[in-house]
Motif scaffolding. Structure first.
Motif, mmCIF file in Angstrom:
data_model
loop_
_atom_site.group_PDB
_atom_site.id
_atom_site.type_symbol
_atom_site.label_atom_id
_atom_site.label_comp_id
_atom_site.label_asym_id
_atom_site.label_seq_id
_atom_site.Cartn_x
_atom_site.Cartn_y
_atom_site.Cartn_z
ATOM 1 N N VAL A 187 -1.913 92.261 -37.604
ATOM 2 C CA VAL A 187 -2.367 93.024 -38.766
ATOM 3 C C VAL A 187 -3.724 92.477 -39.176
ATOM 4 O O VAL A 187 -3.858 91.284 -39.493
ATOM 5 N N GLY A 188 -4.745 93.341 -39.133
ATOM 6 C CA GLY A 188 -6.089 92.915 -39.489
ATOM 7 C C GLY A 188 -6.588 93.594 -40.746
ATOM 8 O O GLY A 188 -6.437 94.806 -40.904
ATOM 9 N N LEU A 189 -7.158 92.826 -41.655
ATOM 10 C CA LEU A 189 -7.835 93.365 -42.832
ATOM 11 C C LEU A 189 -9.334 93.271 -42.565
ATOM 12 O O LEU A 189 -9.896 92.174 -42.474
ATOM 13 N N LEU A 190 -9.982 94.421 -42.417
ATOM 14 C CA LEU A 190 -11.401 94.490 -42.056
ATOM 15 C C LEU A 190 -12.199 94.960 -43.254
ATOM 16 O O LEU A 190 -11.884 95.995 -43.839
ATOM 17 N N ASP A 191 -13.220 94.201 -43.600
ATOM 18 C CA ASP A 191 -14.004 94.486 -44.797
ATOM 19 C C ASP A 191 -15.476 94.597 -44.428
ATOM 20 O O ASP A 191 -15.995 93.797 -43.645
ATOM 21 N N LEU A 192 -16.173 95.606 -44.973
ATOM 22 C CA LEU A 192 -17.608 95.783 -44.711
ATOM 23 C C LEU A 192 -18.410 94.769 -45.516
ATOM 24 O O LEU A 192 -18.162 94.571 -46.713
ATOM 25 N N ASP A 193 -19.371 94.125 -44.851
ATOM 26 C CA ASP A 193 -20.261 93.192 -45.542
ATOM 27 C C ASP A 193 -21.393 93.972 -46.214
ATOM 28 O O ASP A 193 -21.990 94.865 -45.606
ATOM 29 N N HIS A 194 -21.685 93.660 -47.449
ATOM 30 C CA HIS A 194 -22.826 94.239 -48.185
ATOM 31 C C HIS A 194 -22.748 95.769 -48.285
ATOM 32 O O HIS A 194 -23.781 96.453 -48.274
ATOM 33 N N PHE A 195 -21.541 96.306 -48.386
ATOM 34 C CA PHE A 195 -21.419 97.764 -48.463
ATOM 35 C C PHE A 195 -22.022 98.297 -49.765
ATOM 36 O O PHE A 195 -22.571 99.408 -49.809
ATOM 37 N N LYS A 196 -21.955 97.488 -50.815
ATOM 38 C CA LYS A 196 -22.513 97.918 -52.099
ATOM 39 C C LYS A 196 -24.011 98.199 -51.972
ATOM 40 O O LYS A 196 -24.534 99.123 -52.604
ATOM 41 N N ALA A 197 -24.699 97.440 -51.129
ATOM 42 C CA ALA A 197 -26.143 97.636 -50.966
ATOM 43 C C ALA A 197 -26.448 98.996 -50.352
ATOM 44 O O ALA A 197 -27.453 99.634 -50.688
ATOM 45 N N ILE A 198 -25.575 99.472 -49.455
ATOM 46 C CA ILE A 198 -25.781 100.796 -48.860
ATOM 47 C C ILE A 198 -25.667 101.868 -49.934
ATOM 48 O O ILE A 198 -26.486 102.792 -50.007
ATOM 49 N N ASN A 199 -24.649 101.763 -50.771
ATOM 50 C CA ASN A 199 -24.486 102.729 -51.870
ATOM 51 C C ASN A 199 -25.667 102.677 -52.831
ATOM 52 O O ASN A 199 -26.168 103.715 -53.281
ATOM 53 N N ASP A 200 -26.126 101.445 -53.146
ATOM 54 C CA ASP A 200 -27.216 101.297 -54.109
ATOM 55 C C ASP A 200 -28.541 101.813 -53.545
ATOM 56 O O ASP A 200 -29.317 102.473 -54.256
ATOM 57 N N ASP A 201 -28.798 101.548 -52.254
ATOM 58 C CA ASP A 201 -30.094 101.899 -51.659
ATOM 59 C C ASP A 201 -30.164 103.356 -51.222
ATOM 60 O O ASP A 201 -31.233 103.984 -51.304
ATOM 61 N N HIS A 202 -29.049 103.910 -50.759
ATOM 62 C CA HIS A 202 -29.088 105.245 -50.153
ATOM 63 C C HIS A 202 -28.186 106.264 -50.848
ATOM 64 O O HIS A 202 -28.208 107.444 -50.482
ATOM 65 N N GLY A 203 -27.402 105.821 -51.823
ATOM 66 C CA GLY A 203 -26.536 106.736 -52.550
ATOM 67 C C GLY A 203 -25.115 106.769 -51.998
ATOM 68 O O GLY A 203 -24.862 106.411 -50.843
ATOM 69 N N HIS A 204 -24.201 107.215 -52.835
ATOM 70 C CA HIS A 204 -22.787 107.238 -52.435
ATOM 71 C C HIS A 204 -22.500 108.199 -51.291
ATOM 72 O O HIS A 204 -21.616 107.913 -50.461
ATOM 73 N N PRO A 205 -23.181 109.358 -51.179
ATOM 74 C CA PRO A 205 -22.936 110.200 -49.996
ATOM 75 C C PRO A 205 -23.211 109.458 -48.692
ATOM 76 O O PRO A 205 -22.495 109.637 -47.701
ATOM 77 N N ALA A 206 -24.236 108.597 -48.686
ATOM 78 C CA ALA A 206 -24.515 107.803 -47.493
ATOM 79 C C ALA A 206 -23.390 106.809 -47.234
ATOM 80 O O ALA A 206 -22.972 106.593 -46.080
ATOM 81 N N GLY A 207 -22.897 106.209 -48.315
ATOM 82 C CA GLY A 207 -21.765 105.297 -48.162
ATOM 83 C C GLY A 207 -20.546 105.995 -47.591
ATOM 84 O O GLY A 207 -19.825 105.443 -46.745
ATOM 85 N N ASP A 208 -20.308 107.238 -48.037
ATOM 86 C CA ASP A 208 -19.182 108.007 -47.495
ATOM 87 C C ASP A 208 -19.372 108.265 -46.007
ATOM 88 O O ASP A 208 -18.414 108.192 -45.218
ATOM 89 N N GLU A 209 -20.601 108.591 -45.611
ATOM 90 C CA GLU A 209 -20.875 108.821 -44.186
ATOM 91 C C GLU A 209 -20.555 107.581 -43.365
ATOM 92 O O GLU A 209 -19.995 107.667 -42.264
ATOM 93 N N VAL A 210 -20.920 106.415 -43.887
ATOM 94 C CA VAL A 210 -20.652 105.166 -43.182
ATOM 95 C C VAL A 210 -19.151 104.970 -42.993
ATOM 96 O O VAL A 210 -18.679 104.618 -41.899
ATOM 97 N N LEU A 211 -18.390 105.203 -44.054
ATOM 98 C CA LEU A 211 -16.940 105.014 -43.969
ATOM 99 C C LEU A 211 -16.315 105.976 -42.963
ATOM 100 O O LEU A 211 -15.439 105.594 -42.173
ATOM 101 N N ILE A 212 -16.755 107.245 -42.975
ATOM 102 C CA ILE A 212 -16.212 108.242 -42.053
ATOM 103 C C ILE A 212 -16.538 107.859 -40.610
ATOM 104 O O ILE A 212 -15.667 107.865 -39.731
ATOM 105 N N GLU A 213 -17.799 107.511 -40.356
ATOM 106 C CA GLU A 213 -18.225 107.170 -38.999
ATOM 107 C C GLU A 213 -17.554 105.892 -38.510
ATOM 108 O O GLU A 213 -17.104 105.802 -37.366
ATOM 109 N N LEU A 214 -17.460 104.908 -39.404
ATOM 110 C CA LEU A 214 -16.851 103.643 -39.008
ATOM 111 C C LEU A 214 -15.375 103.835 -38.670
ATOM 112 O O LEU A 214 -14.869 103.286 -37.683
#
Length: 671
Positions: A187-214
């Protein structure tokens, strides 16, 4: 009965008219009438060979009557049809009883449909089965909608991956499979590093794209029996199953390497924005790092914390280390009653002995009692009792937790005592879901079960439906107890907080309908009956038992039983009693049941309403209808209206309306 008799294109055959039909109602007329109904109808002989099917059956299945006469309707079954459902049908037909259920069937063109099927045996004067009549209804749309809602309740709408509930189900299946095969599960718990920076720099829609693609990339890197889920936020859960105990670490490393390769590939978002993704992961192995989902998550979370501190480019994940010392357990010297002397609210001091009074939960069909609900009371030094609303508000959260833990132990202690006196009884205990937020909560219940020697299946936890049930730790503790055999009840479902999400997110065995549903039973009888019937049907559709609270008189008993509730509790049966009185009560009391006798206007209204709405059961003949005796003893004119209903149950809408109006007025006390 022959095929030609029922063929609407065959001239009428002279034969005796069945009892209860007017002389002008010929077999030809009956056959033509069957051809007009929208539900498929099939008639077989006693050996289950088809002798008739109507046009609606052809519309639903694609099979013409001339293609199936003389055949067994097993031709509707296929490779995905449930063997258990097929066996239930066979058992019912062999016993000469009615079968009703939903089964996956196959049309002539090979496509599948969900069939709500009712099969009713017909008997001759000597009680021998002569025919079977089946009614088929295509309920594919409703089943698929229910499945869609169930999928929505267990999957993340953004990524399409399993959510927290879906993760729980997947992990439960994986651990069960591992127990059977001896394999290891990671069982692995995988966490994105510095994900908040993506939301702050590019907006939440960009963050959603990252989550979907990942999510899509990780899913593509996994093996066939592995899973990735997104319980929330920027966290993903990996379940890597079927690992060889001797090579589990290396096998997982191979999977992790493929995942890492997918993660570090450049990711270009809408608008040409390119982002670099790094992740950290903590990994726990079953069964070495934990024996259940709760302990595995805890171990993986500790490992994730270590991985984030190191945050290496190569060693991006961390395997769990041995867990810290075991959590505290229930005291072994706990007794059936505990002393309380808490200073709660500033101006209120509660002193006394905590005890659990017991109220029976009655089987509404048989009158049997095998379960009691434990209700907390404090007996004060002067002998008076305090109700929960008089003392619980005065306690701090820590004190409340202690009250509930001692209450559970108290209840289990009495179950063990009853067993010593020869009574195998179960007990249900009300608990707030947040009680299980503590990491040692499940173990405390397990310790109480082991200390008292009570089988887990004889304990039910009633989660208050007016509270949130979304804490991760709470979910894991509850899941562990359910796996052990503890039952789960959803309490007070009609008190205003219920949602489909609540009903689907935890594996409940029983839903309980709050007593306040009866508050307007005399002034808005049909509204109350409709709501009660809907909740009962919801429980049946989900496979849950249904318990109705607040049964304080005969009319509430009749309404609940007629509408299909399985269990009931209330003052009609018994008030909450001291636990030491339970055995004497069981051995001396005869519990009232409805059976086939209805004596109240509300019970009659519920029965009449359910038949008019079509609850799937057959209308009994006049002489066996429970309303015949009721109306005969009430009013001659209304009794005649009821007789007209039986003379023409499908077409006499005026008589049905008259009966409904009369019963509503009678229930409201205006007659």
């Amino acid at each position: 009965m022959t095929d030609s008799t029922l063929d609407p294109h065959t001239p009428a055959v002279t034969r005796p008219v069945p009892t209860g039909l007017a002389p002008e109602v010929s077999p030809l007329l009956l056959a033509r009438a069957l051809e007009t109904v929208s539900e498929g109808s099939l008639i077989t002989d006693a050996h289950r060979n088809t002798i008739y099917s109507n046009s609606a059956f052809t519309s639903i299945t694609g099979y013409r009557q001339d293609e199936i006469v003389g055949t067994n309707c097993r031709f509707l079954q296929g490779p995905q049809t449930s063997p258990e459902t097929i066996q239930h049908i066979r058992d019912a037909l062999s016993a000469g009883t009615v079968f009703q259920g939903t089964i996956l069937n196959y049309r002539k063109d090979g496509s599948t449909f969900w069939n709500h099927l009712t099969i009713t045996p017909l008997f001759d004067d000597e009680g021998q089965v002569t025919n079977f009549v089946s009614v088929q209804r295509d309920v594919t749309d409703s089943v698929e909608e229910r499945e869609r809602l169930s999928h929505a309740a267990s999957h993340d709408p953004l990524t399409g991956l399993p959510n927290r509930e879906g993760t729980r189900r997947l992990l439960r299946r994986s651990l069960t499979s591992a127990d059977e095969s001896g394999a290891v599960v990671a069982v692995g718990l995988l966490d994105l590093d510095h994900f908040k920076a993506i939301n702050d720099d590019h907006g939440h829609p960009a963050g959603d794209e990252v989550l979907i693609e990942l999510g899509a990339r990780i899913r593509g890197a996994l093996r066939r029996n592995d899973h990735v889920a997104r319980p929330g936020g920027d966290e993903f859960v990996l379940i890597v199953a079927d690992l060889d105990p001797d090579r589990a670490t290396q096998q997982f490393a191979d999977v992790a390497r493929r995942i890492r390769a997918e993660i570090v590939r450049p990711m270009t978002l809408s608008g040409g924005v390119e982002v670099a993704i790094t992740t950290s992961m903590g990994v726990a192995m079953y069964p070495t790092d934990g024996v259940d989902s709760r302990s595995l998550y805890a171990a993986a979370d500790r490992a994730l914390y270590t991985a984030k501190e190191r945050r290496g480019a190569v060693d991006w994940y961390e395997l769990a280390t041995p867990a810290p010392s075991a959590p505290p357990t229930m005291p072994t010297d706990a007794t059936a009653e505990e002393r309380f002397d808490y200073q709660g609210a500033p101006a209120h001091h509660v002193e006394g002995t905590l005890t659990m009074f017991m109220q029976p939960i009655v089987d509404l069909q048989t009158g049997s009692v095998t379960q009691f609900e434990a209700l907390a009371r404090i007996r004060r030094p002067d002998g008076s009792l305090l109700m929960p609303d008089q003392f619980l508000p005065n306690y701090t959260p820590e004190q409340l937790h202690e009250v509930f833990w001692i209450g559970i132990h108290n209840a289990l202690d009495w179950v063990a005592r009853w067993q010593e006196r020869g009574h195998e009884l179960s007990v249900s205990v009300n608990v707030p879901p947040e009680l299980f937020a503590s990491p040692d909560s499940a173990q405390l219940v397990i310790d109480a079960l082991e200390l008292t020697g009570v089988d887990p299946s004889r304990l039910s936890l009633e989660l208050l439906e007016t509270r949130e049930i979304e804490l991760s730790a709470s979910d894991e503790a509850i899941d562990e107890l359910v796996r052990l055999g503890v039952k789960l009840h959803l309490d007070d479902i009609s008190s205003g907080y219920s949602t489909l999400k609540r009903v689907t997110e935890l594996p409940f065995d029983v839903i309980k309908i709050d007593r306040h549903i009866f508050d307007n039973i005399h002034t808005r009888a049909l509204h109350v009956i409709t709501v009660l019937a809907a909740i009962t049907k919801l429980g049946a559709d989900f496979g849950y038992g249904v318990t109705v609270e607040g049964i304080e008189n005969r009319e509430r008993l009749e309404v609940s039983a007629v509408l299909g509730a399985h269990f009931g509790q209330g003052y009609l049966f018994a008030r909450p009693m001291p636990p030491e009185d339970v055995v004497d009560w069981i051995e001396s009391v005869s519990v009232p049941v409805v059976a086939d006798r209805i004596t109240t206007a509300l019970g009659a209204l519920a029965y009449h309403w359910s038949r008019m709405r079509g609850d799937g059961s057959q209308h009994p003949p006049r002489e066996r209808c429970p309303l015949t005796a009721f109306f005969a003893g009430a009013d001659r004119q209304i009794s005649e209206v009821h007789d007209r209903m039986h003379d023409d149950p499908e077409g006499n809408a005026e008589a049905a309306t008259l009966l409904t109006s009369w019963l509503m007025e009678e229930a409201a006390g205006r007659h």
